[in-house]
Scaffold this motif. Structure first.
Motif, mmCIF file in Angstrom:
data_model
loop_
_atom_site.group_PDB
_atom_site.id
_atom_site.type_symbol
_atom_site.label_atom_id
_atom_site.label_comp_id
_atom_site.label_asym_id
_atom_site.label_seq_id
_atom_site.Cartn_x
_atom_site.Cartn_y
_atom_site.Cartn_z
ATOM 1 N N THR A 490 29.735 43.572 18.117
ATOM 2 C CA THR A 490 29.434 43.833 16.709
ATOM 3 C C THR A 490 27.951 44.135 16.561
ATOM 4 N N ILE A 491 27.620 44.941 15.579
ATOM 5 C CA ILE A 491 26.229 45.309 15.316
ATOM 6 C C ILE A 491 25.737 44.501 14.124
ATOM 7 N N ARG A 492 24.609 43.799 14.353
ATOM 8 C CA ARG A 492 24.008 43.002 13.287
ATOM 9 C C ARG A 492 22.644 43.595 12.953
ATOM 10 N N THR A 493 22.287 43.496 11.682
ATOM 11 C CA THR A 493 20.990 44.006 11.228
ATOM 12 C C THR A 493 20.030 42.843 11.059
ATOM 13 N N ILE A 494 18.826 42.962 11.630
ATOM 14 C CA ILE A 494 17.832 41.895 11.507
ATOM 15 C C ILE A 494 16.539 42.470 10.940
ATOM 16 N N GLU A 495 15.842 41.592 10.244
ATOM 17 C CA GLU A 495 14.485 41.884 9.787
ATOM 18 C C GLU A 495 13.566 41.340 10.867
ATOM 19 N N PHE A 496 12.910 42.208 11.614
ATOM 20 C CA PHE A 496 12.322 41.873 12.907
ATOM 21 C C PHE A 496 10.802 41.965 12.864
ATOM 22 N N THR A 497 10.107 40.953 13.475
ATOM 23 C CA THR A 497 8.644 40.979 13.582
ATOM 24 C C THR A 497 8.225 40.573 14.982
ATOM 25 N N LEU A 498 7.095 41.097 15.443
ATOM 26 C CA LEU A 498 6.456 40.719 16.708
ATOM 27 C C LEU A 498 5.039 40.279 16.387
ATOM 28 N N LYS A 499 4.770 38.956 16.615
ATOM 29 C CA LYS A 499 3.462 38.401 16.250
ATOM 30 C C LYS A 499 2.696 38.016 17.508
ATOM 31 N N PRO A 500 1.538 38.623 17.777
ATOM 32 C CA PRO A 500 0.736 38.245 18.944
ATOM 33 C C PRO A 500 -0.006 36.933 18.711
ATOM 34 N N VAL A 501 -0.102 36.096 19.761
ATOM 35 C CA VAL A 501 -0.853 34.842 19.708
ATOM 36 C C VAL A 501 -1.962 34.940 20.751
ATOM 37 N N LYS A 502 -3.212 34.706 20.322
ATOM 38 C CA LYS A 502 -4.358 34.900 21.195
ATOM 39 C C LYS A 502 -4.900 33.573 21.700
ATOM 40 N N ILE A 511 3.573 36.625 22.912
ATOM 41 C CA ILE A 511 4.059 37.275 21.695
ATOM 42 C C ILE A 511 5.282 36.520 21.203
ATOM 43 N N ILE A 512 5.328 36.269 19.887
ATOM 44 C CA ILE A 512 6.477 35.584 19.299
ATOM 45 C C ILE A 512 7.340 36.618 18.570
ATOM 46 N N PRO A 513 8.534 36.921 19.119
ATOM 47 C CA PRO A 513 9.467 37.775 18.384
ATOM 48 C C PRO A 513 10.280 36.910 17.414
ATOM 49 N N GLU A 514 10.421 37.353 16.189
ATOM 50 C CA GLU A 514 11.146 36.583 15.189
ATOM 51 C C GLU A 514 12.041 37.542 14.406
ATOM 52 N N GLY A 515 13.275 37.126 14.210
ATOM 53 C CA GLY A 515 14.206 37.975 13.484
ATOM 54 C C GLY A 515 15.035 37.166 12.501
ATOM 55 N N ARG A 516 15.298 37.768 11.359
ATOM 56 C CA ARG A 516 16.162 37.146 10.351
ATOM 57 C C ARG A 516 17.385 38.026 10.209
ATOM 58 N N ASP A 517 18.576 37.442 10.418
ATOM 59 C CA ASP A 517 19.818 38.201 10.322
ATOM 60 C C ASP A 517 20.086 38.510 8.849
ATOM 61 N N ILE A 518 19.971 39.786 8.487
ATOM 62 C CA ILE A 518 20.173 40.181 7.082
ATOM 63 C C ILE A 518 21.432 41.035 6.942
ATOM 64 N N THR A 519 22.314 40.916 7.972
ATOM 65 C CA THR A 519 23.538 41.719 7.936
ATOM 66 C C THR A 519 24.362 41.406 6.697
ATOM 67 N N ARG A 521 23.408 39.964 3.963
ATOM 68 C CA ARG A 521 22.695 40.345 2.754
ATOM 69 C C ARG A 521 22.804 41.844 2.516
ATOM 70 N N LYS A 522 22.642 42.634 3.610
ATOM 71 C CA LYS A 522 22.739 44.081 3.482
ATOM 72 C C LYS A 522 24.149 44.485 3.049
ATOM 73 N N ARG A 523 25.135 43.799 3.670
ATOM 74 C CA ARG A 523 26.505 44.127 3.293
ATOM 75 C C ARG A 523 26.776 43.755 1.832
ATOM 76 N N ALA A 524 26.229 42.589 1.436
ATOM 77 C CA ALA A 524 26.434 42.165 0.046
ATOM 78 C C ALA A 524 25.784 43.159 -0.914
ATOM 79 N N GLU A 525 24.580 43.618 -0.534
ATOM 80 C CA GLU A 525 23.914 44.602 -1.386
ATOM 81 C C GLU A 525 24.713 45.895 -1.446
#
Length: 766
Positions: A490-502, A511-519, A521-525
């Motif tokens: 299945t294909i899920r949609t995420i709101e994705f960020t890559l944050k560098p830590v120095k 690097i901290i990859p962080e994702g929020r599954d908005i599948t 929410r997107k489907r509801a919209e």
């Protein structure tokens, strides 16, 4: 005178008789001496046979005299000595005496005796006179002496010591080869007969050697383990360990001395090195910031370093001689009891123990034990090293607790969180991220992030992610929406960020990859938007229904008037004497079309009109026949043929006419639209009715379109489920509700290779 001759005759006879008797007596004496001699006496011919042998031959060799005389004497000779024996015989035949010759004769018992021969030839008579002496015992003694001499020479040559012997005046009588080398001379003959003053030693050395010699000779007692220094002929200075013992004659008098010395230079150097090493080790032993014990196989402490007393509070008297377990807690004593047998067997062990100091303070110790073998390889002592890890254990416990709390938060988060090396290698992923793809850590940890399961479904997605990671590794935060691969493909949609830590140097450490599954929410919209559009569509349909009803009402009267006018025109034309047939045909066709238009308007008004929900007895085949009227325009536009195969003439069902028409329209139009998607022109839809054995009517709609999408098959009758770009997803859902409300069943066949089949069944009227 007369008598004189006679008297002379008598005297001569007496003398001859006396001489004969004397000869016989001498022969007896010689024969007696011949047979009684201990030496072996014989007379032998040049033909190789004994003529005469004395009793010594019989006694020594064991053969009878007859055997000795009848057998060629060469057969008694040892095979290895026959050639030399024959050469000696040849020498005798040539008249040359053989004074010294040795060979071996075989005895009757099979053994051999060594004989030493002296032979004199009588060439005229063809004899030899020989004497042989048994020297077998002498030969054995010679062999033993030779072996002893060889052994002594071997010992003197190969022993790792220098050996010498002197007389009472300290004059050298003999030395071995090693002593010759030490003296720097060419051989022992250059030393024998000389004293130490004649050799390469210094005056002080020679005086010391002479003093020791006199002590041994005068006291008759040995001097052992004399350590001395010597400057050899080559200038090398060595250290020697010397033993000197007196030599005595058969009467016990001291006649000289025997000296043996060994070069212990390397040993002395090793001892010096060892003392220095031991001093360094002792320094390290006492300087080590660890508890170090030396214990015996029973666990008793033999030694302890200074740090033990400094940190534990005990003094040496309280530690040395006690069992090391006395300083452990009860649990650590049990650990010690369990590990000590293995230590004795393997020679090494590690464990964690608790050491109790003098004032009750307990130290956490990391303990390693190593066995120290003796020269026989037996473990006689053990080295115990204990490192105080109390503070480290506290820090580790705090770190573990901190990591446990962090991991709990990390894994409990609904966010998808990970940790990357700057090169993109994934080193951590939380449980939410793993669960998204149905993965385990071993499936993704250690791999490049863009090569992991979540992104492999699309090369474009991987390239986009790789570029984002590279940008983040330069210190820039990156954020965007992306699709990832979840479980079951299945294909899920995420709101994705890559944050560098120095780090402190300002370099990107990770690097901290962080994702929020908005599948959802997107489907509801999307669902809300579609629902809004569908409501608007329904409102428009309602409005159109009102408009259609009004138009049907408004068109009904003009169409009725048109039909009446056409009927009147036909009547007028027929009243003419010769009515034109072509005009009559046109008017009749116009009248038919006017009536047809009126029927269409009436059916449309009934379909969209209010108050049409009454249940009545209906002929299902008749409804299907009229369906062509309603859908004629759409079928012609789509160039789709509608074929009807009706098998239920006159059979009726209890149903709402408009609702059943709506179900049929939905099914037929779905087939028409599917055919249009798959083709540019053509296609066929078959409407078929038949009676079932359970007293129900079955209606099927079959098309030759692309068939049913497998992904939609399970949910096609659910609300808002559609495969059409502009569909609402309500047609089949409403159809199911209508059929089930009439007590029937609705179904679809998704197993066909080509096309699709939709159908429903309704019970017959009782």
């Amino acid at each position: 005178m007369a008598g004189k001759p006679g008297g002379e005759g008598v005297d001569q006879g007496d003398r001859e008789l006396h001489a004969a008797e004397t000869g016989r007596s001498q022969e007896k004496v010689i024969e007696k001496l011949f047979n009684l001699s201990l030496d072996m006496l014989c007379v032998a011919g040049f033909d190789g046979y004994f003529r005469i042998v004395n009793s010594a031959f019989v006694n020594i060799l064991g053969y009878s005299r007859q055997v000795l005389l009848e057998t060629p004497f060469i057969e008694f000779v040892h095979p290895d000595d026959r050639e030399s024996t024959l050469a000696a015989m040849q020498q005798l035949e040539e008249g040359v005496s053989v004074r010294h010759f040795e060979n071996r004769y075989r005895c009757r018992d099979g053994s051999y005796r060594w004989l030493a021969w002296a032979s004199v030839p009588d060439v005229e008579e063809g004899f030899e006179y020989a004497v042989a002496r048994d020297i077998t015992g002498q030969k054995a003694i010679q062999r033993e002496l030779s072996a002893q001499r060889d052994l002594l020479e071997s010992v003197l040559s190969n022993v790792h010591a220098s050996i010498f012997w002197k007389d009472r005046d300290s004059v050298y009588l003999g030395v071995n080869e090693r002593f010759v080398q030490d003296a720097g001379l060419g051989g022992s003959q250059e030393i024998i007969g000389k004293t130490d003053y004649d050799l390469a030693w210094t005056r002080e050395q020679a005086d010391f050697y002479r003093e020791c010699d006199r002590t041994v000779i005068d006291t008759g007692e040995a001097m052992l383990n004399i350590e001395e220094s010597q400057r050899r002929a080559n200038g090398e200075k060595v250290e020697l360990l010397t033993n000197k013992v007196p030599l005595r004659d058969e009467h016990g008098r001291v006649v000289g001395l025997l000296g043996i010395y060994m070069d212990i230079t390397k040993r002395k150097q090793a001892e010096t090195t060892l003392r220095k090493s031991e001093a360094r080790l002792q320094t390290l032993f006492d300087s080590a910031a660890e508890f170090i014990f030396v214990i015996d196989p029973e666990g008793r402490i033999l030694n302890a370093n200074r740090y033990v007393y400094q940190e534990s509070g005990y003094d040496a008297g309280e530690v040395i001689g006690r069992n090391i377990k006395k300083f452990f807690t009860e649990d650590s004593r049990n650990i010690c009891d369990c590990n000590f047998p293995g230590l004795r067997e393997r020679g090494y062990n590690r464990a964690s123990v608790e050491f109790v100091c003098k004032h009750g303070r307990v130290l956490q110790m990391e303990c390693s034990a190593t066995a120290v073998p003796d020269e026989n390889g037996k473990f006689t002592t053990f080295l115990i090293i204990q490192r105080d890890v109390t503070e480290r254990k506290r820090a580790e416990t705090a770190l573990v607790d901190s990591e446990r709390r962090f991991r709990a938060i990390f894994d409990s988060s609904y966010q998808l969180i990970g940790l990357l090396e700057p090169d993109g290698t994934l080193v951590q992923a939380n449980q939410a991220a793993l669960d998204l793809g149905g993965l385990k850590e071993k499936d993704v940890i250690g791999r490049l992030f863009w090569d992991t399961y979540w992104w492999r479904y699309s090369t474009d997605v991987q390239n986009r992610l790789k570029a984002a990671v590279m940008k983040a590794s330069q210190g820039t935060s990156v954020g965007y929406e992306e699709n990832v691969l979840g479980t079951d493909n299945t294909i899920r949609t995420i709101e994705f960020t890559l944050k560098p830590v120095k780090n402190q140097q300002g370099e990107v450490a990770y690097i901290i990859p962080e994702g929020r599954d908005i599948t959802d929410r997107k489907r509801a919209e999307e669902e809300r938007e579609r629902h809004r559009q569908e409501i608007a569509h329904v409102i428009r349909l309602g409005t159109m229904g009102e408009v259609a009803s009004t138009m049907a009402h408004e068109l009904n009267q003009p169409l009725a008037a048109l039909a009446s006018y056409c009927d009147a025109a036909i009547a007028l034309v027929r009243a003419l004497p010769e009515p034109p047939q072509s005009l009559l045909d046109i008017l009749e066709r116009a009248t038919g079309q006017a009536h047809r238009a009126g029927n269409i308007v009436r059916q449309l008004r009934e379909f969209v009109g209010k108050g049409n929900d009454s249940i009545q007895s209906l002929d299902i085949d008749r409804i299907i026949e009229n369906l062509g009227v309603l859908l004629g325009s759409e079928l012609r536009t789509a160039r789709v043929t509608l074929e009807q195969q009706l098998g239920c003439q006159g059979r009726k069902v209890m149903a709402n006419k408009v609702q059943i028409e709506q179900v049929l329209v939905n099914m037929v139009m779905n087939s028409v639209e599917a055919i249009q998607v798959a083709r540019t022109t053509g296609g066929k839809v078959v409407l078929r009715t038949c009676l079932l054995q359970d007293d129900s009517v079955e209606v099927t709609v079959t098309d030759d379109g692309p068939g049913i999408n497998p992904g939609m098959f399970e949910k096609m009758f659910n609300s808002f489920q559609t495969s059409k770009a502009s569909g609402m997803g309500m047609g089949l859902s409403i159809s199911r509700s209508i059929i089930e409300a009439h007590g029937g069943k609705i179904w679809a066949d998704g197993q066909r290779r080509h096309g699709a089949v939709f159908g429903f069944s309704l019970p017959l009227c009782e």
